[in-house]
Write a protein that holds these residues in place. Structure first.
Motif, mmCIF file in Angstrom:
data_model
loop_
_atom_site.group_PDB
_atom_site.id
_atom_site.type_symbol
_atom_site.label_atom_id
_atom_site.label_comp_id
_atom_site.label_asym_id
_atom_site.label_seq_id
_atom_site.Cartn_x
_atom_site.Cartn_y
_atom_site.Cartn_z
ATOM 1 N N ALA A 207 0.836 -1.206 0.000
ATOM 2 C CA ALA A 207 0.000 0.000 0.000
ATOM 3 C C ALA A 207 0.872 1.259 0.000
ATOM 4 N N VAL A 208 1.818 1.295 -0.934
ATOM 5 C CA VAL A 208 2.741 2.427 -1.039
ATOM 6 C C VAL A 208 1.985 3.702 -1.399
ATOM 7 N N ARG A 209 2.259 4.752 -0.651
ATOM 8 C CA ARG A 209 1.566 6.038 -0.876
ATOM 9 C C ARG A 209 2.210 6.820 -2.015
ATOM 10 N N LEU A 210 3.544 6.723 -2.154
ATOM 11 C CA LEU A 210 4.246 7.512 -3.170
ATOM 12 C C LEU A 210 5.509 6.779 -3.591
ATOM 13 N N VAL A 211 5.829 6.858 -4.861
ATOM 14 C CA VAL A 211 7.063 6.265 -5.395
ATOM 15 C C VAL A 211 8.035 7.384 -5.698
ATOM 16 N N LEU A 212 9.215 7.303 -5.111
ATOM 17 C CA LEU A 212 10.259 8.302 -5.348
ATOM 18 C C LEU A 212 11.306 7.661 -6.255
ATOM 19 N N ASP A 213 11.312 8.079 -7.526
ATOM 20 C CA ASP A 213 12.264 7.526 -8.495
ATOM 21 C C ASP A 213 13.020 8.674 -9.147
ATOM 22 N N GLU A 214 13.741 8.369 -10.199
ATOM 23 C CA GLU A 214 14.558 9.400 -10.862
ATOM 24 C C GLU A 214 13.682 10.550 -11.375
#
Length: 218
Positions: A207-214
């Motif tokens: 249940a990830v709220r936000l994905v921090l990627d490049e």
């Protein structure tokens, strides 16, 4: 305690009495309580014990020494992650239920050293990767993680949230991790080389709220 940052100590527990850890757990809790550093919260995450452990935890919670939460979990690391989600401290320490601090000054020394390094040696290397090819000093670590923190707060991220760090092995991942923790959220570290199907499954399952990627940095 105005200038003393809060330290959260997390301990995972499950059926301590049945496992013969009642006495060692008492030693664990008492070693935290005896610390000369007084701005400490001690969180115990219990995996729904059914052997009388809850009574033991309640005893210490009633004394104001710990705060415990009891519910089923998937094991030690799941319990620790739950503890991190509930932590309010600037610094988080994991102390197992059969470990203890052998010196009453342990946390005081730890905090003093961390704070001293950051203030007195802002240009010293805090992170080194790839055999010294990449390095980040303390001042850069705090400044860059602060930017992540501010961006996450603007996105509504806070305690109880999970942020997936989908980044390559680089100081940037550790900087992002610190930024997430400064928000009070929990981080899931995932290498960007994983197959998309696996990443999507992990994201949905947690249940990830936000994905921090490049793309987050663009």
């Amino acid at each position: 305690m105005k200038n003393m940052p809060l330290v959260t100590v997390i301990t995972a527990a499950y059926n301590l009495i049945k496992c013969g850890r009642k006495d060692t757990f008492r030693q664990t809790v008492e070693s935290v309580q005896c610390q000369t550093y007084k701005n400490i919260e001690h969180i115990v995450i219990d995996g729904a014990s059914n052997d009388g452990t809850i009574d033991l935890l309640k005893e210490y919670q009633d004394m104001g020494w710990i705060k415990y939460y009891s519910e089923p979990d998937s094991g030690l690391y799941d319990a620790i992650n739950k503890g991190i989600l509930k932590a309010n401290g600037k610094y988080v320490v994991v102390l197992n239920s059969d470990d203890f601090y052998c010196d009453e000054h342990a946390i005081e020394w730890l905090v003093d050293k961390i704070e001293e390094n950051a203030k007195q040696y802002p240009n010293r290397k805090a992170l080194v990767l790839d055999f010294g090819q990449d390095a980040v000093c303390y001042s850069e670590l705090w400044e860059q993680s602060g930017r992540i923190y501010a961006a996450l707060k603007c996105s509504g991220i806070g305690p109880e949230d999970i942020v997936m760090l989908l980044l390559p092995r680089h100081p940037r991942m550790l900087i992002a991790l610190l930024g997430v923790l400064r928000c009070g959220a929990a981080a899931m570290l995932v290498e960007d080389s994983y197959p998309k199907e696996r990443i999507d499954y992990m994201k949905d399952d947690a249940a990830v709220r936000l994905v921090l990627d490049e793309a987050f940095y663009e």
